[in-house]
Design a protein around this motif. Structure first.
Motif, short mmCIF file in Angstrom:
data_model
loop_
_atom_site.label_atom_id
_atom_site.label_comp_id
_atom_site.label_asym_id
_atom_site.label_seq_id
_atom_site.Cartn_x
_atom_site.Cartn_y
_atom_site.Cartn_z
N ASP A 140 3.51 3.96 -0.80
CA ASP A 140 4.42 4.42 -1.63
C ASP A 140 5.30 3.06 -2.19
N PRO A 141 6.19 3.16 -3.11
CA PRO A 141 6.73 1.90 -3.70
C PRO A 141 8.10 1.76 -2.83
N GLU A 164 0.86 -1.17 0.07
CA GLU A 164 0.05 0.15 -0.01
C GLU A 164 0.62 1.34 0.06
N ALA A 222 -0.16 -1.07 -10.05
CA ALA A 222 -0.74 -1.01 -8.61
C ALA A 222 -0.80 0.31 -8.54
N PRO A 223 -1.92 0.81 -7.70
CA PRO A 223 -2.11 2.11 -7.18
C PRO A 223 -1.14 2.70 -6.31
N ARG A 224 -0.68 3.90 -6.26
CA ARG A 224 0.11 4.44 -5.42
C ARG A 224 -0.59 4.89 -4.25
N GLU A 225 -1.81 5.27 -4.33
CA GLU A 225 -2.69 5.98 -3.39
C GLU A 225 -4.00 4.87 -2.94
N GLU A 272 9.30 -1.92 -3.66
CA GLU A 272 9.54 -2.07 -5.15
C GLU A 272 10.89 -1.29 -5.34
N GLY A 328 4.58 -3.56 -10.53
CA GLY A 328 4.29 -2.75 -9.47
C GLY A 328 3.54 -1.45 -9.52
N LYS A 329 4.09 -0.38 -8.92
CA LYS A 329 3.39 0.77 -9.20
C LYS A 329 4.10 1.48 -10.28
N LYS A 330 5.30 1.30 -10.46
CA LYS A 330 6.04 2.00 -11.38
C LYS A 330 5.61 1.95 -12.71
N ILE A 374 -4.35 -6.66 -9.47
CA ILE A 374 -2.78 -6.36 -9.93
C ILE A 374 -2.19 -7.44 -10.09
#
Ligand code: SF4
Ligand code: SF4
Lengths: 584, 197
Positions: free
Chosen positions: A279-280, A277, A303-306, A283, A297-299, A317
């Motif tokens: 910040d990455p 959940e 996956a969401p960053r928020e 990751e 992942g988020k980058k 995801i």
């Protein structure tokens, strides 16, 4: 039990002797549990802000006690100053910083990720995946803190703190320590000559620390196939619900992550997905060690960053990353176009009355406000800004000095004023601002669950204390116009605010009346009010006031059994149709 | 998804959803079942829309995903509709008859759907409607509506009525035990009527 109750109990099991904190959702119930429990004798305080709480607990840990400090994530910003240097000085007694994060900002002004703070300060951070794990990690956190001589952060999220679960508890500890301060200026006086040495020592600890966290079983890996999922905190629990059996999984429960250990795991796979959940944080480390093994992942936007995750989101995801063929979860849409049901000030809340009076006395002004139940004054059109604790007064003086031609009138609660409002007031007076400060004084820290504060007249543990005088504080800051009013007396409150409006300089109006919930608990009973249907003209003036006890049907207002008897609507009704209910 | 039985309780802050989920948790403890749940605290509790997740025998986290709840207990009909999408296909909803009209509806003159319109928009689900307010008053206190609702829903959950009643007795304030047990039993009868109808 509630996650926070499990955490509190674990502290008792770990022989803590000192706990302090400032209330903040979702962290508050830890101290609230400790202050009423009977299982173990210990010192517990609600402090006036997080920096104060932090420094108190740190000092206790310097004296050798096991100490806990609690706060919400944004409270850590206030405590960041001592946090950063406490890593240099270290501790002798175990020192645990409980910083509760709030992904999705259920009850917060932002979604910051406290794992970043731990990294920044270079202290260990534990990130539990379940209520049981949060409980179990506390004992580990205290012993780790003593082993490595550093403060240890425990960072549960809302879905841990406010989760309920069956928890296997141990008995409360029976060992107590007596605090003793051993003078050691090289450790505790961080003049440049000392701090440079301390910084080197702190950096030198990092490598062993990361290895130790794997040894202690906080970070685990299970190789089951050629694709791997790496998950941290509560996301690991959601992953466990949906992950196929032939996919490897690593669970990160503690930081810093041992990069060699992580690299060894990652290199056994053809592809890696990171689920966490906010910040990455994980990751970024995974990407550093992954070489040319693809990382999702988020980058890469999978996956969401928020916001927060749930099993369906995690399955989504994994489906995007090709770990699952499809998410397997239905994706039903919520029913559209329903009338919203936002939170609202209670029936009879003094804040509503005060806001109404402000609007009458200052119909066209700028209204900076602050953090508390009264932020809900937004619905009444008298909250223009809210950024962080104490910032109503400072934002007001900044606006006043900016040349903004309208009046500036800000609102701040009693607890928030004591937290970080006083400095802003002193500053506004010193620098000659023209503005009005309304202190909404309901004698309690209401929003987080009615914790006592220095205006209440008792401590966290119920010991009587001298209530601080807000009037005297304001006068000591140099304010000469300080008036206290009863906001239920609308006429007098409006009058007082009008006088303030016509007076130069910084004016303070203290609107004082206990929170209706704490008043009810204290046994205050007021007669309910009722509308005389024959006299009601259906003008809706009382409806616009927004008390949840006032409803409207067939062109007439009526009052429900939510009425707390404040009587303010009776003063508002132009037809005089509202009065104390006469029971037939 | 994991063989758990997932219950979502929704309502309005102040209606006692937290107490209701405490009772379910306690009943699970009595039966030695694993339970995980999540609930709303803090600002939203002030009269806002609130939800409590209770997962019995779940292996993972405390949250129920949309479309997967086995049972949805709504203390307010408008909230029933707001959370309807959490219900799994084939899931059951037990909903109170009444609607607490959100204050902004009066202030801003918003339209509010009628109970009939809500029932229609809920779609073809297995729905048990309970006049919780009336039953609570019969039991002795309007404040016992939450326990009435639990009683009504009890027949739809994998927990024994006896454990639930024991849990009610442990969770409610001592002075109100008799009223709440009566409220639970009245709710049970109402739920029973739904199931045999
Ligand atoms: S809890 Fe107290 S301060 Fe908060 S809205 Fe209700 S009456 Fe107002
Ligand atoms: S007296 Fe009027 S404003 Fe006060 S609580 Fe009752 S209905 Fe609301």
């Amino acid at each position: 039990m509630l996650g926070n109750e499990g955490i509190a109990h674990a502290c008792l099991e770990a022989n803590i002797d000192f706990a302090s904190g400032y209330p903040g959702t979702p962290s508050s119930e830890v101290i609230d549990t400790l202050r009423v429990q009977q299982e173990r004798r210990l010192y517990v305080e609600w402090s006036v802000n997080e920096k104060v709480a932090f420094e108190n607990a740190l000092a206790a840990a310097w004296c050798g006690l096991r100490a806990l400090v609690t706060m919400k994530h944004v409270g850590l910003n206030v405590a960041a100053d001592p946090l950063m240097t406490s890593a240099y000085t270290g501790v002798t007694g175990g020192f645990v910083i409980l910083a509760a994060d709030d992904p999705f900002a259920h009850s917060s002004q932002n979604e910051q990720d406290s794992r970043r703070y731990a990294h920044f300060a270079r202290i260990p951070c534990l990130d539990p995946a379940s209520v049981q794990e949060a409980h179990d990690m506390i004992a580990g956190a205290f012993s780790l803190s003593e082993e490595v001589g550093l403060p240890v952060m425990v960072r549960p999220t809302t879905r841990i703190c406010h989760s309920k679960s069956d928890v296997a508890l141990g008995p409360a500890g029976t060992e107590h320590r007596e605090g003793q301060f051993h003078r050691d200026p090289k450790q505790y006086v961080v003049i440049p000559a000392h701090t440079r040495v301390l910084h080197t020592k702190l950096n030198a600890k990092q490598r062993d620390l990361a290895v130790r966290l794997v040894e202690l079983g906080f970070n685990t890996a299970d190789v089951r196939g050629k694709i791997a999922v790496i998950a941290s905190g509560i996301a690991a629990a959601y992953v466990s619900e949906v992950i196929p059996e032939d996919v490897s999984v690593a669970t990160i429960g503690a930081y810093p992550i041992d990069e060699e250990w992580l690299a060894a795991f990652v290199r056994q796979h053809d592809a890696v997905v990171v689920v966490e959940e906010l910040d990455p944080v994980v990751e970024e480390v995974v990407r550093q060690v992954a070489g040319d093994i693809p990382v999702s992942g988020k980058k890469n936007g999978y996956a969401p960053r928020e916001g927060e995750l749930n099993p369906a989101a995690v399955a989504g995801i994994l489906a995007r990353a090709g770990v699952l063929a499809e998410s397997g979860f239905p994706a039903p849409e919520p029913v559209p176009d329903l009338p919203p049901r936002p939170p609202i000030l209670c029936a009879g809340c003094m804040h509503r009355a005060a806001f109404y009076a402000i609007k009458k006395a200052f119909p066209d002004a700028v209204y900076p406000s602050d953090i508390g139940c009264y932020t809900l004054g937004l619905q009444l059109g008298v909250v223009d800004t809210t950024i962080c604790m104490g910032a109503s007064i400072t934002v007001a003086s900044g606006i006043a000095h900016s040349g903004e031609p309208r009046d500036v009138v800000c609102t701040i609660g009693d607890s928030t004023f004591l937290h970080t409002g006083i400095q802003g007031l002193m500053n506004a007076v010193y620098n000659g601002a023209t503005m009005t400060v309304v202190i909404l004084d309901n004698r309690i820290t209401a929003m987080t669950g009615h914790q006592p504060n220095p205006t209440t007249g008792q401590t966290a543990c119920g010991v009587e204390s001298v209530p601080v005088s807000l009037d005297a504080i304001c006068r000591a800051c140099g304010v000469s116009f300080v008036e206290t009013v009863d906001p239920y007396d609308l006429t007098a409150t409006i009058e007082c605010l009008k006088v303030a409006r016509g007076t130069a300089g910084v004016k303070v109006v203290i609107a004082k009346q206990p929170c209706v919930i704490s008043a009810r608990r204290a046994g205050v009973k007021r007669k309910a009010f009722a509308v005389d249907a024959d006299a009601c003209t259906g003008c809706r003036a009382c409806v616009r006031f927004g008390c949840p006890a006032i409803e409207f049907a067939d062109e007439k207002a009526y009052i429900t059994d939510l009425c707390a008897g404040c009587g303010v609507c009776a003063e508002i009704c132009p037809a005089g149709a509202i009065s104390v209910e006469v029971k037939q | 998804m994991t063989g758990s039985f997932d219950i979502l309780i929704v309502g309005v802050g102040g209606q006692g959803t937290i107490l209701a989920s405490n009772v379910l948790g306690e009943a699970c403890l009595i039966e030695g079942r694993h339970v995980a749940g999540a609930e709303t605290h803090g600002m939203a509790q002030r009269g806002g829309s609130v939800e409590s997740h209770i997962r019995i025998d779940a292996a993972g986290g405390p949250l129920i995903s949309p479309g997967t709840a086995d049972l949805l207990i709504a203390f307010d009909l408008l909230e029933a509709l707001r959370y309807r999408h959490f219900l799994a296909p084939g899931g059951v909803m037990v909903a109170a008859e009444q609607i607490i009209v959100p204050t902004p509806v009066f202030q801003q003159k918003l339209a509010i759907p009628t109970p009939e319109a809500i029932i229609e928009r809920l779609g073809g689900i297995e729905l048990c409607r309970v006049d919780a307010a009336a039953l609570a008053v019969e039991a002795g206190s309007i404040l016992a509506q939450n326990i009435v609702m639990l009683g009504a829903a009890s027949g739809f959950m994998p927990l024994a009525a006896g454990s639930l009643i024991k849990a009610v007795m442990r969770c409610v304030p001592p002075k109100t035990v008799a009223i709440n047990v009566a409220a639970f039993e009245k709710g049970m009868d109402a739920g029973e009527a739904c199931r045999t109808a």
